[in-house]
Motif scaffolding. Structure first.
Motif, PDB file in Angstrom:
ATOM      1  N   CYS A   1      24.594  36.791  16.812  1.00 24.42           N
ATOM      2  CA  CYS A   1      25.682  38.357  16.059  1.00 24.42           C
ATOM      3  C   CYS A   1      24.629  39.745  16.405  1.00 24.42           C
ATOM      4  O   CYS A   1      24.497  39.873  17.698  1.00 24.42           O
ATOM      5  CB  CYS A   1      25.747  37.775  14.613  1.00 24.42           C
ATOM      6  SG  CYS A   1      27.640  38.884  14.305  1.00 24.42           S
TER       7      CYS A   1
ATOM      8  N   VAL B 268      24.046  43.041  19.178  1.00 26.56           N
ATOM      9  CA  VAL B 268      24.709  44.252  19.317  1.00 26.56           C
ATOM     10  C   VAL B 268      23.463  45.027  20.411  1.00 26.56           C
ATOM     11  O   VAL B 268      23.316  46.649  19.846  1.00 26.56           O
ATOM     12  CB  VAL B 268      24.725  44.876  17.738  1.00 26.56           C
ATOM     13  CG1 VAL B 268      25.756  46.154  18.037  1.00 26.56           C
ATOM     14  CG2 VAL B 268      25.946  43.618  18.224  1.00 26.56           C
TER      15      VAL B 268
ATOM     16  N   LEU C 231      28.821  34.248  15.614  1.00 28.33           N
ATOM     17  CA  LEU C 231      29.060  34.783  15.374  1.00 28.33           C
ATOM     18  C   LEU C 231      29.719  34.840  14.284  1.00 28.33           C
ATOM     19  O   LEU C 231      30.716  34.314  13.975  1.00 28.33           O
ATOM     20  CB  LEU C 231      29.953  36.107  16.045  1.00 28.33           C
ATOM     21  CG  LEU C 231      29.076  36.469  17.521  1.00 28.33           C
ATOM     22  CD1 LEU C 231      29.752  35.819  18.843  1.00 28.33           C
ATOM     23  CD2 LEU C 231      28.654  37.645  17.932  1.00 28.33           C
TER      24      LEU C 231
ATOM     25  N   SER D 227      31.677  37.805  12.642  1.00 29.79           N
ATOM     26  CA  SER D 227      31.644  39.710  13.357  1.00 29.79           C
ATOM     27  C   SER D 227      33.325  39.881  13.086  1.00 29.79           C
ATOM     28  O   SER D 227      34.135  39.285  13.393  1.00 29.79           O
ATOM     29  CB  SER D 227      30.793  40.400  14.220  1.00 29.79           C
ATOM     30  OG  SER D 227      31.508  41.446  14.642  1.00 29.79           O
TER      31      SER D 227
ATOM     32  N   GLU E 294      32.515  43.697  19.743  1.00 34.62           N
ATOM     33  CA  GLU E 294      31.839  42.653  19.581  1.00 34.62           C
ATOM     34  C   GLU E 294      32.720  41.737  21.458  1.00 34.62           C
ATOM     35  O   GLU E 294      31.795  41.859  22.659  1.00 34.62           O
ATOM     36  CB  GLU E 294      31.587  41.642  19.367  1.00 34.62           C
ATOM     37  CG  GLU E 294      31.025  41.785  17.649  1.00 34.62           C
ATOM     38  CD  GLU E 294      29.649  41.841  17.991  1.00 34.62           C
ATOM     39  OE1 GLU E 294      29.018  41.479  18.761  1.00 34.62           O
ATOM     40  OE2 GLU E 294      29.275  41.855  16.193  1.00 34.62           O
TER      41      GLU E 294
ATOM     42  N   HIS F 128      29.956  43.857  23.285  1.00 34.01           N
ATOM     43  CA  HIS F 128      28.289  43.614  23.314  1.00 34.01           C
ATOM     44  C   HIS F 128      27.924  41.909  23.490  1.00 34.01           C
ATOM     45  O   HIS F 128      27.063  41.873  24.077  1.00 34.01           O
ATOM     46  CB  HIS F 128      28.102  43.323  21.410  1.00 34.01           C
ATOM     47  CG  HIS F 128      28.083  44.930  21.003  1.00 34.01           C
ATOM     48  ND1 HIS F 128      27.667  46.242  21.850  1.00 34.01           N
ATOM     49  CD2 HIS F 128      29.125  45.600  19.925  1.00 34.01           C
ATOM     50  CE1 HIS F 128      27.952  46.811  20.999  1.00 34.01           C
ATOM     51  NE2 HIS F 128      29.004  46.709  20.431  1.00 34.01           N
TER      52      HIS F 128
END
Length: 511
Positions: free
Chosen positions: A146, A150, A170, A172, A177, A181
């Motif tokens: 996660c 980033v 993740l 999130s 994302e 990312h």
């Protein structure tokens, strides 16, 4: 070829129910023929606790019923299974751990999450060591989770140490994302990425309204953002789950397909410059720049530079290889307050070339803020932009030559996002119809603060003005003052909070 699966589902506070869901979806992925299965982060319990003590009490332990059942299911299917949980360590720490079980049910490797997000800092301890690269029959695998995706350091270090496939679990609610990312980590490192996110509420139902109010995020946005995906080394998504609902997505990949490309890309790095990346640094110390700065990209002659300056641009970037000389640029902006970064990375003002540049990042202090220049091959490497952020740059001018679509669709956007830098990038005609971009920083960034606009689920993402191959002059506005704010959530600073203790691989060449 190896068949891989990314699995997404909802997790609550009932650990037994979460285990049943986890095992059912491992079975579903195995039924699709998956040899490598990636599950989300915090699979055993929602990442929400009343205290550090409660987090430890509810955490997994090696050999406990939850993890033993996952290991046994990996053995039943002869598959590799990657899972994210909180783990109670014997030394008293409770960590966010990525665990990889092998086809005999054995624990092949584990990695503690090095970058914690928001309230995770209240309940967990960050990892202090880089996770392993695991040589397995399904490829050389790296584990991350996660928030580690980033920023650039964790995934870059794994690629430099030989990983071919990165496994990302993740937890999130951020839609950027999936759009930015996750795929950029594949493209910038020439690796495969298998990323599994959550769906459903990430907050206990009885706390959802209160947390929504405290975060100033509408409750409907506090759900896992889904879109679990499998990404190729060029940044292309080969399989993607929907935004909502349980899903298992599979794809057949060749782990070694990009080995030669990765070696060639990483050979262009300049590790002798990267010492500051593995050293502590204070938070931002330089004063804030101007609230707004009018800028322009000029892909034409000196007359267009003059036009941009007279139309109020205070910074103009020319593409790498531009025929406009420093002398011509100086004449074009004479009598204005405009500065130009030429195609060969010379900063020019109304009086001619501006000499100097402070520190390793070559920072120029101008009336509106702090400027760095990154040019050519260096623009492909996240380390160069990290150096600029550590030197408190506000704006980076990028005269470069784009070679692959990911550089403008993903790469430069991520450099702005992960460092809180405004970018003005100019190139000759590039792939996918793009030649550059103007990337400004939004004031809507830090969670737990009031947003000026509606919350859209995009948290760490710049405001984008594309420069197309058909464009000769593009104006835009960036926000130097916003480079001061690097706090994405409480306790999570994108620059000062980077995992510098575990970044030693960035100072070396690829293994």
């Amino acid at each position: 070829m190896v068949r891989v699966a990314a699995v997404q589902y909802e997790v609550g506070t009932d650990i037994a129910a979460n285990l049943a869901t986890t095992l059912r979806l491992i079975d579903a992925a195995a039924a699709e023929g998956a040899e490598l299965i990636v599950l989300p982060e915090f699979c055993h319990h929602l990442s929400w606790y009343e205290s550090r003590e409660q987090a430890r009490a509810l955490a997994c332990r090696h050999g406990d019923p939850f993890l033993s059942a996952v290991a046994a299911r990996a053995a039943r299917h002869g598959a590799h299974v990657k899972i994210g949980v909180t783990l109670a360590r014997p030394d008293g720490r409770t960590t966010g751990a990525s665990l990889l079980y092998g086809p005999a049910g054995q624990l092949l490797g584990e990695a503690d999450k090095q970058v914690l997000m928001g309230a995770e800092n209240d309940h967990l301890s960050p990892g202090a060591e880089a996770g392993p690269v695991l040589d397995t029959p399904v490829g050389r695998l790296g584990l991350y989770a996660c928030m580690e995706g980033v920023i650039c350091e964790v995934t870059r270090g794994l690629a430099l140490r030989g990983a071919q496939v990165l496994l990302n679990s993740l937890n999130s609610f951020a839609v950027d994302e999936a759009s930015l990312h996750v795929p950029v980590r594949a493209a910038e490192n020439k690796v495969w990425v298998v990323a599994a996110n959550k769906v459903g509420p990430l907050i206990p139902a009885d706390r959802l309204e209160a947390v929504s109010e405290g975060l100033r995020v509408p409750p409907e946005w506090l759900h896992g953002a889904g879109e679990s995906q499998i990404v190729a080394p060029d940044g292309g998504v080969v399989a993607r789950a929907p935004r909502t609902g349980e899903a298992v997505v599979v794809a057949d990949i060749d782990p070694g397909a990009a080995d030669a490309e990765r070696a060639a890309l990483l050979a262009g790095r300049r590790p002798a410059r990267y010492g500051p990346l593995a050293a502590p640094a204070p938070g931002r110390t330089a004063e804030a720049g101007a609230d707004s700065l009018p800028v322009a990209v000029v892909r034409g002659d000196a007359a267009l530079v003059r036009q941009a300056a007279t139309e109020c641009a205070l910074l103009v970037a020319l593409p790498e290889g531009s025929p406009v000389s420093a002398e011509e640029a100086a004449r074009a902006v004479r009598g204005t307050a405009c500065h130009v970064v030429t195609g060969d990375a010379v900063l020019v003002g109304p009086g001619g070339p501006v000499t100097g540049g402070d520190g390793p990042a070559g920072i120029h202090v101008l009336p509106w803020g702090r400027l760095a220049i990154i040019t050519g091959e260096a623009a492909r490497h996240p380390e160069e932009f990290r150096l600029a952020a550590l030197a408190d740059a506000d704006v980076v001018a990028v005269p470069f030559t784009p070679r692959e679509p990911w550089e403008l669709r993903l790469g430069l956007l991520e450099r702005a996002a992960e460092n809180r830098l405004n970018l003005v990038a100019a190139g000759p005609d590039g792939p996918d119809g793009l030649a550059g971009a103007i990337l400004g920083l939004s004031p809507d960034f830090t969670l737990w603060t009031t947003w000026q606009g509606p919350f859209t689920g995009r948290i760490s993402h710049p405001l984008v003005t594309h420069v197309k191959n058909t464009d000769l002059l593009v104006h835009g506005v960036v926000a130097p003052a916003q480079a001061v704010n690097r706090l994405v959530s409480r306790g999570t600073d994108l620059v000062a909070g980077r995992p510098w203790r575990a970044a030693g691989a960035l100072l070396e060449g690829p293994q």
